[in-house]
Design a protein around this motif. Structure first.
Motif, PDB file in Angstrom:
ATOM      1  N   ARG A 145       0.832  -1.208   0.000  1.00 28.15           N
ATOM      2  CA  ARG A 145       0.000   0.000   0.000  1.00 28.15           C
ATOM      3  C   ARG A 145       0.864   1.254   0.000  1.00 28.15           C
ATOM      4  O   ARG A 145       0.561   2.232  -0.687  1.00 28.15           O
ATOM      5  CB  ARG A 145      -0.941  -0.001   1.213  1.00 28.15           C
ATOM      6  N   ASP A 186      -5.276   1.691  -5.838  1.00 33.07           N
ATOM      7  CA  ASP A 186      -5.316   3.012  -5.213  1.00 33.07           C
ATOM      8  C   ASP A 186      -5.811   4.026  -6.234  1.00 33.07           C
ATOM      9  O   ASP A 186      -6.363   3.637  -7.279  1.00 33.07           O
ATOM     10  CB  ASP A 186      -3.947   3.396  -4.625  1.00 33.07           C
ATOM     11  N   SER A 198      -7.653   2.741  -0.900  1.00 30.67           N
ATOM     12  CA  SER A 198      -6.535   1.880  -1.278  1.00 30.67           C
ATOM     13  C   SER A 198      -6.722   0.525  -0.616  1.00 30.67           C
ATOM     14  O   SER A 198      -7.353   0.408   0.435  1.00 30.67           O
ATOM     15  CB  SER A 198      -5.192   2.484  -0.862  1.00 30.67           C
TER      16      SER A 198
END
Length: 213
Positions: free
Chosen positions: A15, A161, A45
């Protein structure tokens, strides 16, 4: 069906690095899904193992049945053949949160956008549609599929994302994360040098092009 799992540090690293850095690091042009599949709410995300399934056009029965099988922490990757309808809404979002599903990526459509945003449930979709669906067929649940230009199998790493959605084959996750971290660290050093007054032309070795302008 794969039982691939990733530890919390790997998912957090994915992430943090983000889709753009990981895509460049992966060297896999087939890992990026169709650019039209975007986040429902800005800032969403997610990173987690894929759980793929297929829906017939305008039919979301496979999603409901998959909710009884999906491992906790997984990202549902739902192929609809690109048919946009409201396959997913607040009811399935609440069910997914209760089941420990990490997020949804779908090449069809979703609805109840205000509710999805309020729940902060990560959803990435081709479109938004108030039109509902029937429940009559189940093409596949958990089997490998082609999803919006990218192959995906259960256990592959999904990272999504604001920049898009990336599918990294399970066998290449460790190498991709390592290369992504190296790229991230290199770019951080570049940022520091830019703040000190150096230019991108010098830092990227583009000086020979100065006379071209």
């Amino acid at each position: 069906m794969s039982t691939t799992t990733y530890d919390a540090s790997q998912l957090e690293q994915a992430r943090k690095l983000g889709t753009s850095t990981l895509f460049e690091a992966s060297g896999l042009s087939t890992s990026a899904v169709d650019v039209q599949i975007r986040t429902v709410w800005p800032g969403a995300s997610v990173a987690g193992p894929a759980f793929p399934l297929e829906c017939s056009p305008g039919d979301n029965l496979a999603i409901h049945l998959a909710m009884e099988k999906v491992p906790r922490g997984s990202v549902l990757v739902v192929s609809t053949g690109g048919f946009v309808a409201g396959y997913w809404g607040e009811v399935l979002t609440v069910a997914a949160i209760a089941a420990g599903v990490a997020g949804l990526v779908i090449d069809g459509g979703v609805r109840d956008i205000a509710a999805l945003t309020a729940h902060r449930f990560p959803v990435f979709t081709r479109g938004i549609s108030m039109r509902g669906t029937i429940k009559a067929s189940v093409p596949s649940i958990g089997a490998p599929i082609q999803f919006a230009g990218a192959p995906v199998a259960s256990g592959d790493l999904v990272v999504a994302d604001d920049d898009g959605v990336l599918i990294i084959p399970a066998s290449q996750v460790n190498d991709t994360l390592a290369r992504g971290q190296a790229r991230f660290d290199k770019e951080a050093r570049v940022m520091d040098r830019l703040r000190e007054g150096e230019t991108t032309v010098d830092l990227l070795g583009l000086a020979q092009w100065r006379t071209a302008g």
